[in-house]
Motif scaffolding. Structure first.
Motif, short mmCIF file in Angstrom:
data_model
loop_
_atom_site.label_atom_id
_atom_site.label_comp_id
_atom_site.label_asym_id
_atom_site.label_seq_id
_atom_site.Cartn_x
_atom_site.Cartn_y
_atom_site.Cartn_z
N ILE A 1 28.81 76.59 22.41
CA ILE A 1 27.52 75.82 22.87
C ILE A 1 27.02 74.54 22.07
O ILE A 1 26.63 75.06 20.82
N VAL A 2 26.98 73.58 22.73
CA VAL A 2 26.43 72.45 21.66
C VAL A 2 25.19 72.05 22.13
O VAL A 2 24.88 71.90 23.31
N GLN A 3 24.12 71.78 21.36
CA GLN A 3 22.98 71.01 21.86
C GLN A 3 22.50 69.89 20.40
O GLN A 3 21.74 70.24 19.91
N LYS A 4 23.26 68.89 20.71
CA LYS A 4 23.18 68.22 19.49
C LYS A 4 22.18 66.85 19.84
O LYS A 4 22.31 65.60 19.63
N SER A 5 20.92 67.62 19.78
CA SER A 5 19.63 66.49 20.31
C SER A 5 19.29 65.69 19.08
O SER A 5 19.60 66.25 17.83
N VAL B 1 22.46 56.17 31.19
CA VAL B 1 22.90 56.99 30.18
C VAL B 1 24.21 57.76 30.70
O VAL B 1 25.46 57.71 30.11
N LEU B 2 24.27 58.28 31.97
CA LEU B 2 25.41 58.82 32.68
C LEU B 2 26.55 57.87 32.52
O LEU B 2 27.62 58.30 32.12
N GLN B 3 26.42 56.60 32.77
CA GLN B 3 27.39 55.54 32.90
C GLN B 3 28.07 55.33 31.48
O GLN B 3 29.17 55.24 31.15
N GLU B 4 27.13 55.35 30.51
CA GLU B 4 27.63 55.36 29.09
C GLU B 4 28.46 56.45 28.67
O GLU B 4 29.50 56.48 28.21
N VAL B 5 28.05 57.55 29.24
CA VAL B 5 28.72 58.87 29.04
C VAL B 5 30.17 58.70 29.41
O VAL B 5 31.21 59.17 28.88
N ILE B 6 30.15 58.15 30.71
CA ILE B 6 31.47 57.97 31.49
C ILE B 6 32.48 56.95 30.36
O ILE B 6 33.74 57.37 30.35
N GLN C 1 27.91 71.26 26.42
CA GLN C 1 26.34 70.75 26.15
C GLN C 1 25.86 70.83 27.70
O GLN C 1 26.25 69.95 28.53
N ILE C 2 24.85 71.55 27.81
CA ILE C 2 23.86 71.29 28.97
C ILE C 2 22.45 70.58 28.68
O ILE C 2 21.75 71.10 27.74
N SER C 3 22.52 69.53 29.16
CA SER C 3 21.22 68.68 29.34
C SER C 3 21.17 67.55 30.09
O SER C 3 22.23 66.96 30.39
N ARG C 4 20.03 67.14 30.42
CA ARG C 4 20.04 65.83 31.26
C ARG C 4 20.52 64.91 30.43
O ARG C 4 20.67 64.74 29.42
N PHE C 5 20.88 63.78 31.18
CA PHE C 5 21.67 62.48 30.51
C PHE C 5 20.54 61.68 30.12
O PHE C 5 19.91 60.84 30.84
N ASP C 6 20.38 61.93 28.82
CA ASP C 6 19.05 61.29 27.97
C ASP C 6 19.76 61.21 26.54
O ASP C 6 20.41 61.68 26.02
N ARG C 7 19.30 59.93 26.09
CA ARG C 7 20.00 59.45 24.84
C ARG C 7 19.43 60.44 23.76
O ARG C 7 20.23 60.54 22.70
N LEU C 8 18.09 60.78 24.07
CA LEU C 8 17.88 61.90 22.84
C LEU C 8 18.51 62.90 22.93
O LEU C 8 18.60 63.80 21.79
N LYS C 9 19.31 63.41 23.74
CA LYS C 9 20.43 64.68 23.86
C LYS C 9 21.78 64.15 23.28
O LYS C 9 22.52 65.07 23.20
N ASP C 10 21.78 62.94 23.13
CA ASP C 10 22.98 62.54 22.30
C ASP C 10 24.48 62.66 22.99
O ASP C 10 25.33 63.27 22.17
#
Lengths: 492, 236
Positions: A387-391, A350-355, A306-315
């Protein structure tokens, strides 16, 4: 410095290489398609790692130590390359074919000498400037002289327009008379500064919308190109802008769901990608391998990206949950690559949450990339199996378009403009939940023939609808219709 | 009594009127209609302009020309993907736009199919779809191409070179323009080169199980067979 330009093989690629070398050499650098009176983009600061981001700890696996090291410390280029010169029309022939190119030239021939002015609010950064940078040189090459002007204003104006932007996306806003006065005062100043002698005016987004007061009854057709989703627009701000928009001859939106009721014709122009841009052009396999090596990606196992900025709306956390469900059945890797975690405080959170969600799984590869990583993103997409875009919420979703263009099976949330790109089970797969996302990824990984067919259809769909050349053609047709040079629907 | 040997029928090698290959370019116009369920779609279908019906049937076929199966028109796809009404989707999918030489009759057929379905399945009428259906219009303009055919060889050459939009224009869009169950290619081949059989075979190519590129290849195969027969060969 890392080599940003992999080896080129074909004649077209050699031609681009020549252009790129000019772009890299300041002495030979061609003048970029920046708007009249605007300076070319300057050097950007090197992004720092988001504060508070600690090195990840991985559980013991049989992955080679070198791969683990790359996953902990990916080799990310921190130097911004100069942008390559924009391509010319002939460069697209290998992509869209000679007949299509001939049709574009024919449409332009009828318009030869007609002049166009594009106006927006920024010369650099943002999707609109990116589109204009590529579109305007092509229109000029077709001898439809096109000028790009940028409105200017003080901090108070930009504060107002930023407030309008948020309000038109549905945010709360207190619209006062003072705010209206600031907006109209700067519109008036810009009107006095600019000349309006062209045949066609394309005004992008709400910031310059007031320029339409210069519309003359005798000459010129005015088009409002709205790149925003107005489906939840703040009523007060919309009521203020609407009388100005109604003076245009036509409006153009990116999706039917993004449009508002207007008494003028409204057209649908899908946003587009440039197949020759750094983010989308063909890449040599060696370069894709090199990027994978730099980031510790194992190409012998499936890669979900998944390519997207670290944003909760991109899940992104939802994507990790889906990956974990897939991983029970298929040995695979997940790549989450994007930016926004360096200059955006919320992005860093959000990045921290992802990690944290990734935990100690070394097969979850998290890449916080700087904004100039187009080639690397291109390589990552091309190296992907799915490729995933699970927005959860989305604009048009150009990362989906990029995936389709690269002939990849795409699994994406059915939100925003994504359902226009993904015809379920024909050009990709639409999902509504983590579980649905996991199931579809699993299915695609275990049914490669179906995945291949989706990829092929997806590429054709992108070629037919979402390339810059298609939009160029759309503009030429719209110009002809508005100028009375073409009579549409003679058949029906 | 000896009979005179049968002479092969001589077909004209040169057309009296050349075939001018055209193409199309279109814009999508956002209409005012929006349906959240099948009842709303039915009402919208009764009232929308002809150009909307055209857009979601004829024109979507061009836009999705690369899909061989599972896609025939936007109404069928929406009934399947957004409303989960598979039977209705199947009944709408079987509509072959080439059988219609006017939008009015096509509209009547669509309305009839949905009406019948909702009579049998009244609960489906107001069940909210997963995504709304936005009625669009299409502004279509004709774009001339540089390709002209005066004989069969030039016709084959032109067919190789034109875009798939041109195939669409002459093979599918032509029906509405001509108000005939026929297409530009077949009419020209029969009228100008006396190739009635080839014209008929071309007219029977199934566009719903083939891509537009596939249509081009099928036409070329038929033309190549004609070119291989001595009396249809192009001029020296």
């Amino acid at each position: 410095m890392k080599d940003k330009n992999p080896d080129r093989k074909t004649a077209v690629e050699e031609k681009n290489a020549e252009k790129n070398s000019k772009a890299r050499d300041p002495k030979q650098q061609q003048e970029p398609a920046t708007p009249a009176g605007q300076a070319a983009p300057q050097e950007l600061a090197v992004p720092a790692a988001p504060s508070g981001t600690r090195e990840r700890r991985f559980r013991q696996t049989d992955l080679p130590a070198r791969v683990i090291e790359r996953r902990k410390h990916p080799r990310i280029s921190m130097e911004q390359p100069l942008p390559p010169a924009p391509p010319c029309l002939d460069d697209y022939v290998s992509i869209i074919g000679q007949p299509e190119l001939d049709e574009i030239r024919f449409l332009a021939r009828r318009l030869r000498g007609k002049t166009v002015k594009m106006v927006n609010s920024t010369a650099v950064g943002g999707g609109v400037a990116e589109i204009l940078n590529r579109l305007i040189p092509l229109m000029n090459e077709l001898e439809v002289p096109t000028r790009w002007d940028v409105i200017t204003g003080g901090n108070d104006f930009y504060e107002v327009t930023k407030g309008f932007h948020n309000a038109l996306h549905g945010g709360e806003y207190n619209l006062t008379q003072q705010i209206k006065d600031i907006f109209m005062s700067y519109s008036e100043q810009t009107r006095q500064r600019m000349e309006f002698t062209e045949d066609l005016f394309i005004i992008h987004d709400p910031q310059p919308v007031g320029l339409v007061h210069s519309k003359s009854q005798e000459r010129g057709k005015w088009i409002w190109r709205c790149h925003m989703d107005l489906s939840n627009a703040h009523q007060g701000v919309w009521d203020f802008l609407k009388p100005m928009i109604e003076q245009y001859d036509a409006a153009v939106f990116s999706a039917p769901a993004f449009a508002c009721q207007l008494p003028i014709p409204q057209y649908l122009f899908y946003p587009s990608i440039d197949p020759l841009s750094e983010k989308n052009r063909e890449l040599p396999e060696e370069y894709i391998n090199k990027v994978c090596d730099d980031f510790g990606i194992d190409r012998s196992r499936p890669v979900i990206t998944q390519i997207s900025r670290f944003d909760r709306l991109k899940d992104p956390v939802g994507v990790i949950e889906a990956y974990k469900l897939v991983k029970k059945y298929v040995d695979c890797q997940l790549v989450l690559a994007g930016g926004g975690a360096t200059d955006d405080p919320e992005g860093a959170v959000v990045l921290q949450e992802v990690i944290e969600a990734a935990g100690d799984d070394p097969d979850v590869i998290i890449l916080n990339l700087p904004p100039w990583s187009a080639l690397e993103i291109n390589a990552l997409q091309r190296a992907s199996t799915v490729i995933v875009q699970k927005s959860l919420k989305e604009g048009f979703g150009l990362t989906v378009t990029e995936g389709l263009w690269k002939e990849k099976p795409v699994v994406a949330g059915a939100v925003g403009g994504i359902p226009m790109q993904i015809i379920h089970k024909l050009t990709g797969v639409l999902v509504h939940s983590v579980e649905g996302c996991a199931y579809q990824i699993r299915y695609l990984l275990t049914h490669p023939e179906f995945a291949t067919q989706l990829g092929k259809n997806g590429k054709e769909h992108a070629k037919e609808n979402f390339l810059i050349t298609v939009n160029l053609k759309r503009w030429l047709v719209l110009f002809q219709i508005l100028l009375g040079m073409a009579k549409p629907n003679a058949t029906i | 009594m000896a009979t005179a040997p049968q002479l092969p029928t001589t077909r004209p090698l040169w057309a009296r009127s050349p075939f001018y290959f055209n193409s199309t370019a279109h814009l999508l116009r956002i209409g005012r209609g929006k349906a959240n369920n099948l009842q709303e779609l039915l009402e919208a279908l009764r009232l929308c302009p002809d150009s909307s019906i055209f857009r979601h049937t004829f024109q979507t076929l061009e836009e999705h020309h690369f899909i061989k199966e599972g896609f025939s028109n936007d109404f069928s796809h929406w009934a399947f993907a957004a409303c989960n009404e598979v039977e209705l989707a199947e009944r709408l999918a079987i509509i072959d736009v080439r059988e219609f030489t006017s939008i009015a009759t096509l509209r009547d057929r669509l309305v009839l199919i949905i009406e019948e379905y909702l009579q049998k399945n009244p609960r489906a009428a107001t069940r909210t779809a997963m995504e709304p259906f936005y009625l669009m219009d299409s502004d279509l303009v004709v774009v001339p191409t540089p390709y002209v055919a005066r004989n069969l060889e030039e016709f084959a050459d032109g067919l190789h070179k034109i875009s798939i939009h041109s195939i669409y224009y002459h093979f599918i869009d032509a029906r509405l323009r001509l108000k005939l169950n026929n297409n530009d290619f077949s009419i020209w081949l029969e009228k100008e080169l006396d190739l009635a059989q080839a014209a008929d075979r071309i007219n029977r190519i199934d566009i719903y199980t083939s891509t537009l590129e596939g249509v081009r290849q099928n036409i070329l195969k038929i033309i190549e067979i004609e070119l291989a027969t001595p009396d249809s060969a192009g001029p020296d």
